[in-house]
Design an enzyme around this catalytic site. Structure first.
Site, PDB file in Angstrom:
ATOM      1  N   SER A 119      19.625 -53.844 -11.134  1.00  0.00           N
ATOM      2  CA  SER A 119      20.985 -53.602 -11.626  1.00  0.00           C
ATOM      3  C   SER A 119      21.789 -54.876 -11.757  1.00  0.00           C
ATOM      4  O   SER A 119      22.907 -54.833 -12.256  1.00  0.00           O
ATOM      5  CB  SER A 119      21.714 -52.594 -10.747  1.00  0.00           C
ATOM      6  N   HIS A 140      17.305 -51.168 -17.753  1.00  0.00           N
ATOM      7  CA  HIS A 140      18.247 -50.712 -16.720  1.00  0.00           C
ATOM      8  C   HIS A 140      18.764 -49.318 -17.038  1.00  0.00           C
ATOM      9  O   HIS A 140      19.614 -49.141 -17.912  1.00  0.00           O
ATOM     10  CB  HIS A 140      19.395 -51.736 -16.632  1.00  0.00           C
ATOM     11  N   GLU A 152      20.433 -50.176 -20.532  1.00  0.00           N
ATOM     12  CA  GLU A 152      20.746 -51.579 -20.855  1.00  0.00           C
ATOM     13  C   GLU A 152      19.414 -52.307 -20.942  1.00  0.00           C
ATOM     14  O   GLU A 152      18.630 -52.261 -19.988  1.00  0.00           O
ATOM     15  CB  GLU A 152      21.538 -52.215 -19.704  1.00  0.00           C
ATOM     16  N   ASN A 190      27.286 -53.531 -14.479  1.00  0.00           N
ATOM     17  CA  ASN A 190      27.745 -53.764 -13.103  1.00  0.00           C
ATOM     18  C   ASN A 190      28.715 -54.921 -12.965  1.00  0.00           C
ATOM     19  O   ASN A 190      29.408 -55.032 -11.959  1.00  0.00           O
ATOM     20  CB  ASN A 190      26.553 -53.918 -12.177  1.00  0.00           C
TER      21      ASN A 190
HETATM   22  N1  CAA Z   1      19.479 -35.482 -11.332  1.00  0.00           N
HETATM   23  C1  CAA Z   1      19.313 -34.756 -12.458  1.00  0.00           C
HETATM   24  N2  CAA Z   1      20.298 -34.020 -13.005  1.00  0.00           N
HETATM   25  C2  CAA Z   1      21.475 -33.982 -12.378  1.00  0.00           C
HETATM   26  C3  CAA Z   1      21.714 -34.696 -11.193  1.00  0.00           C
HETATM   27  C4  CAA Z   1      20.656 -35.468 -10.667  1.00  0.00           C
HETATM   28  N3  CAA Z   1      20.799 -36.199  -9.558  1.00  0.00           N
HETATM   29  N4  CAA Z   1      22.991 -34.455 -10.798  1.00  0.00           N
HETATM   30  C5  CAA Z   1      23.530 -33.637 -11.720  1.00  0.00           C
HETATM   31  N5  CAA Z   1      22.619 -33.361 -12.663  1.00  0.00           N
HETATM   32  C6  CAA Z   1      22.820 -32.524 -13.860  1.00  0.00           C
HETATM   33  C7  CAA Z   1      23.015 -31.071 -13.507  1.00  0.00           C
HETATM   34  O1  CAA Z   1      21.782 -30.392 -13.421  1.00  0.00           O
HETATM   35  C8  CAA Z   1      23.874 -30.559 -14.669  1.00  0.00           C
HETATM   36  O2  CAA Z   1      23.038 -30.287 -15.780  1.00  0.00           O
HETATM   37  P1  CAA Z   1      23.368 -29.057 -16.789  1.00  0.00           P
HETATM   38  O3  CAA Z   1      24.703 -29.388 -17.391  1.00  0.00           O
HETATM   39  O4  CAA Z   1      22.242 -29.087 -17.758  1.00  0.00           O
HETATM   40  O5  CAA Z   1      23.420 -27.848 -15.926  1.00  0.00           O
HETATM   41  C9  CAA Z   1      24.725 -31.784 -15.043  1.00  0.00           C
HETATM   42  O6  CAA Z   1      24.049 -32.928 -14.502  1.00  0.00           O
HETATM   43  C10 CAA Z   1      26.119 -31.702 -14.464  1.00  0.00           C
HETATM   44  O7  CAA Z   1      25.966 -31.545 -13.064  1.00  0.00           O
HETATM   45  P2  CAA Z   1      26.984 -30.750 -12.128  1.00  0.00           P
HETATM   46  O8  CAA Z   1      27.672 -29.673 -12.935  1.00  0.00           O
HETATM   47  O9  CAA Z   1      26.265 -30.331 -10.887  1.00  0.00           O
HETATM   48  O10 CAA Z   1      27.982 -31.846 -11.626  1.00  0.00           O
HETATM   49  P3  CAA Z   1      29.016 -32.722 -12.420  1.00  0.00           P
HETATM   50  O11 CAA Z   1      29.536 -32.078 -13.652  1.00  0.00           O
HETATM   51  O12 CAA Z   1      29.957 -33.138 -11.362  1.00  0.00           O
HETATM   52  O13 CAA Z   1      28.159 -33.985 -12.874  1.00  0.00           O
HETATM   53  C11 CAA Z   1      27.366 -36.170 -12.541  1.00  0.00           C
HETATM   54  C12 CAA Z   1      27.422 -34.746 -11.982  1.00  0.00           C
HETATM   55  C13 CAA Z   1      26.627 -36.146 -13.881  1.00  0.00           C
HETATM   56  C14 CAA Z   1      26.597 -37.008 -11.540  1.00  0.00           C
HETATM   57  C15 CAA Z   1      28.839 -36.689 -12.755  1.00  0.00           C
HETATM   58  O14 CAA Z   1      29.562 -36.560 -11.548  1.00  0.00           O
HETATM   59  C16 CAA Z   1      28.902 -38.121 -13.201  1.00  0.00           C
HETATM   60  O15 CAA Z   1      28.734 -38.435 -14.379  1.00  0.00           O
HETATM   61  N6  CAA Z   1      29.193 -39.054 -12.241  1.00  0.00           N
HETATM   62  C17 CAA Z   1      29.290 -40.472 -12.530  1.00  0.00           C
HETATM   63  C18 CAA Z   1      27.894 -41.044 -12.573  1.00  0.00           C
HETATM   64  C19 CAA Z   1      27.901 -42.516 -12.903  1.00  0.00           C
HETATM   65  O16 CAA Z   1      28.920 -43.161 -13.065  1.00  0.00           O
HETATM   66  N7  CAA Z   1      26.686 -43.070 -12.998  1.00  0.00           N
HETATM   67  C20 CAA Z   1      26.509 -44.461 -13.191  1.00  0.00           C
HETATM   68  C21 CAA Z   1      26.340 -45.092 -11.830  1.00  0.00           C
HETATM   69  S1  CAA Z   1      26.185 -46.847 -11.967  1.00  0.00           S
HETATM   70  C22 CAA Z   1      24.586 -47.086 -12.386  1.00  0.00           C
HETATM   71  O17 CAA Z   1      23.786 -46.211 -12.472  1.00  0.00           O
HETATM   72  C23 CAA Z   1      24.201 -48.491 -12.614  1.00  0.00           C
HETATM   73  C24 CAA Z   1      23.850 -49.283 -11.417  1.00  0.00           C
HETATM   74  O18 CAA Z   1      23.080 -50.226 -11.601  1.00  0.00           O
HETATM   75  C25 CAA Z   1      24.406 -49.056 -10.074  1.00  0.00           C
HETATM   76  P1  NAD Z   2      16.289 -46.430  -3.184  1.00  0.00           P
HETATM   77  O1  NAD Z   2      16.666 -47.076  -1.912  1.00  0.00           O
HETATM   78  O2  NAD Z   2      16.696 -45.000  -3.432  1.00  0.00           O
HETATM   79  O3  NAD Z   2      14.695 -46.495  -3.413  1.00  0.00           O
HETATM   80  C1  NAD Z   2      13.949 -47.671  -3.339  1.00  0.00           C
HETATM   81  C2  NAD Z   2      12.496 -47.275  -3.086  1.00  0.00           C
HETATM   82  O4  NAD Z   2      11.697 -48.449  -3.214  1.00  0.00           O
HETATM   83  C3  NAD Z   2      12.243 -46.706  -1.691  1.00  0.00           C
HETATM   84  O5  NAD Z   2      11.570 -45.470  -1.811  1.00  0.00           O
HETATM   85  C4  NAD Z   2      11.341 -47.768  -1.001  1.00  0.00           C
HETATM   86  O6  NAD Z   2      10.387 -47.193  -0.137  1.00  0.00           O
HETATM   87  C5  NAD Z   2      10.678 -48.406  -2.213  1.00  0.00           C
HETATM   88  N1  NAD Z   2      10.235 -49.795  -2.000  1.00  0.00           N
HETATM   89  C6  NAD Z   2      10.913 -50.825  -1.440  1.00  0.00           C
HETATM   90  N2  NAD Z   2      10.184 -51.961  -1.484  1.00  0.00           N
HETATM   91  C7  NAD Z   2       9.009 -51.638  -2.093  1.00  0.00           C
HETATM   92  C8  NAD Z   2       7.838 -52.368  -2.447  1.00  0.00           C
HETATM   93  N3  NAD Z   2       7.724 -53.666  -2.181  1.00  0.00           N
HETATM   94  N4  NAD Z   2       6.824 -51.706  -3.062  1.00  0.00           N
HETATM   95  C9  NAD Z   2       6.915 -50.397  -3.326  1.00  0.00           C
HETATM   96  N5  NAD Z   2       7.996 -49.633  -3.022  1.00  0.00           N
HETATM   97  C10 NAD Z   2       9.027 -50.261  -2.416  1.00  0.00           C
HETATM   98  O7  NAD Z   2      16.877 -47.373  -4.338  1.00  0.00           O
HETATM   99  P2  NAD Z   2      17.374 -46.974  -5.815  1.00  0.00           P
HETATM  100  O8  NAD Z   2      18.800 -46.581  -5.752  1.00  0.00           O
HETATM  101  O9  NAD Z   2      16.377 -46.062  -6.436  1.00  0.00           O
HETATM  102  O10 NAD Z   2      17.332 -48.409  -6.509  1.00  0.00           O
HETATM  103  C11 NAD Z   2      16.125 -48.986  -6.958  1.00  0.00           C
HETATM  104  C12 NAD Z   2      16.423 -50.073  -7.974  1.00  0.00           C
HETATM  105  O11 NAD Z   2      17.177 -49.529  -9.063  1.00  0.00           O
HETATM  106  C13 NAD Z   2      17.245 -51.250  -7.441  1.00  0.00           C
HETATM  107  O12 NAD Z   2      16.834 -52.428  -8.065  1.00  0.00           O
HETATM  108  C14 NAD Z   2      18.659 -50.874  -7.875  1.00  0.00           C
HETATM  109  O13 NAD Z   2      19.509 -51.986  -7.996  1.00  0.00           O
HETATM  110  C15 NAD Z   2      18.380 -50.262  -9.228  1.00  0.00           C
HETATM  111  N6  NAD Z   2      19.400 -49.329  -9.714  1.00  0.00           N
HETATM  112  C16 NAD Z   2      20.031 -48.490  -8.848  1.00  0.00           C
HETATM  113  C17 NAD Z   2      20.978 -47.600  -9.334  1.00  0.00           C
HETATM  114  C18 NAD Z   2      21.670 -46.648  -8.420  1.00  0.00           C
HETATM  115  O14 NAD Z   2      22.658 -46.023  -8.823  1.00  0.00           O
HETATM  116  N7  NAD Z   2      21.226 -46.470  -7.198  1.00  0.00           N
HETATM  117  C19 NAD Z   2      21.269 -47.559 -10.709  1.00  0.00           C
HETATM  118  C20 NAD Z   2      20.580 -48.428 -11.580  1.00  0.00           C
HETATM  119  C21 NAD Z   2      19.652 -49.324 -11.068  1.00  0.00           C
END
Ligand code: CAA
Ligand code: NAD
Length: 283
Positions: A119, A140, A152, A190
């Site tokens: 990420s 990504h 991405e 991010n």
């Molecule tokens: N896996 C699969 N499907 C899921 C799910 C999951 N973990 N969580 C929810 N869903 C699905 C549900 O099954 C539902 O599908 P249907 O419409 O087909 O029934 C749909 O998503 C909506 O779910 P809910 O009605 O239960 O809940 P909601 O309307 O509150 O939505 C959410 C849940 C989609 C997670 C919403 O809260 C949301 O968009 N949150 C923000 C998520 C976000 O910002 N993500 C980006 C994070 S940053 C990132 O990913 C990058 C990084 O590197 C960190």
């Molecule tokens: P997580 O903690 O849920 O899962 C990581 C998994 O990797 C664990 O099951 C662990 O056992 C396994 N692992 C660790 N080291 C390992 C190795 N050397 N070989 C094999 N398996 C190993 O983490 P996550 O949230 O799924 O994030 C995973 C990656 O995705 C990270 O690089 C994170 O930055 C990226 N990412 C996360 C998100 C998010 O919302 N969490 C979104 C986009 C990208």
């Protein structure tokens, strides 16, 4: 180049979502995690997700069984057969990813593309651990992967146009929308999202408002689907901290300094939803 067989490494929340979307889009998916327990839990999780699709009539039971039959859990990386594309989704630590990519470079056939779901970490630096940096790329996905449309795509310095094109087309086949991004810390997603999340944590740390109210402001006032503290728990507080550290180090600017409260929660092991406790608690 035609991608048929995919190896997903990491059966955490991202790896499982990535495996599920590839399986659903007709790819054969090997799934590896260093924890066998995690793989077992992961298969049960994907099965449950697909059963929900059957309940919602989005898929028949027969189709669901066919999708599950395209999943091959493996207990060692050397058991992966004829892989065209690897998508790595393990912990967000440069040294772990580099050592894994070095190993993959030795184990995988010469044509295999090595993609990372990092990420925030530099793709160029991960690629430098291999002898095939032209075949290393950032792919990504966003969380939850089956729901979020964006991928991405991040080119490292040496990534070839051909590899970029394959990943772009593959993302579209997964029914996602690819966006091309250059290799800078945190990419686009991010770099913009995580300072907002970190600021929400500072707001809590400085006692400006209660955690529920900070989330309510952003949900009800800005129409965000989740408040930033709930979102941090959802992403994983360890991942949030790793991303902030990458931004802080990568740009050398104190505006990216991780909030001490975020550090404290991570030190306590309160990593968010995946462990049942972060800013909020979960069943
Ligand atoms: N896996 C699969 N499907 C899921 C799910 C999951 N973990 N969580 C929810 N869903 C699905 C549900 O099954 C539902 O599908 P249907 O419409 O087909 O029934 C749909 O998503 C909506 O779910 P809910 O009605 O239960 O809940 P909601 O309307 O509150 O939505 C959410 C849940 C989609 C997670 C919403 O809260 C949301 O968009 N949150 C923000 C998520 C976000 O910002 N993500 C980006 C994070 S940053 C990132 O990913 C990058 C990084 O590197 C960190
Ligand atoms: P997580 O903690 O849920 O899962 C990581 C998994 O990797 C664990 O099951 C662990 O056992 C396994 N692992 C660790 N080291 C390992 C190795 N050397 N070989 C094999 N398996 C190993 O983490 P996550 O949230 O799924 O994030 C995973 C990656 O995705 C990270 O690089 C994170 O930055 C990226 N990412 C996360 C998100 C998010 O919302 N969490 C979104 C986009 C990208």
């Amino acid at each position: 180049m035609d991608i048929k067989n995919v190896l997903v490494i990491g059966a955490g929340q991202m790896g499982l979502g990535i495996a599920q979307v590839f399986m659903t889009s007709n790819y054969h998916v090997s799934l590896y995690d260093m924890s066998e327990e995690q793989i077992k839990k992961g298969i049960a999780f994907i099965d449950k997700q697909l059963n929900r699709q059957v309940e919602k009539a989005a898929m028949t039971k027969v189709e669901k069984d066919e999708v599950m039959n395209r999943l091959y859990p493996i207990s060692s990386l050397s058991n992966a057969a004829q892989v065209d594309l690897v998508v790595e989704a393990v912990v967000e630590k440069m040294e772990v990813k580099q050592s894994l990519f070095k190993e993959l470079d030795q184990l995988m056939p010469p044509h295999t593309i090595l993609a990372t779901n990092t990420s925030s970490l530099p793709i160029t630096e991960i690629a430098a651990a291999t002898s095939r940096p032209q075949q290393v790329i950032g792919m990504h996905f966003m969380n939850p992967v089956p729901v979020m449309k964006l991928v991405e795509i991040i080119r490292g310095l040496a990534t070839s146009d051909e590899v970029y094109k394959v990943i772009h087309e593959t993302s579209e086949r997964l029914n996602k929308v690819p966006v091309e991004v250059e290799d800078f810390p945190g990419f686009v997603s991010n770099r913009i999202l995580m300072p907002m999340v970190n600021e929400a944590i500072y707001t809590l740390y400085e006692g400006v408002a209660r955690k529920e109210d900070i989330d309510a402001v952003m949900k009800l006032g800005m129409r965000h689907p989740m408040g930033p503290l709930t979102l941090a728990d959802f992403i994983g507080l360890d991942t949030c901290l790793f991303i902030m550290e990458t931004l802080h180090k990568g740009f050398g600017d104190d505006k990216y300094r991780p909030c001490p409260l975020l550090r404290k929660y991570v030190k306590a092991g309160w990593l968010g939803k995946k462990v049942g406790r972060g800013f909020f608690t979960y069943d």
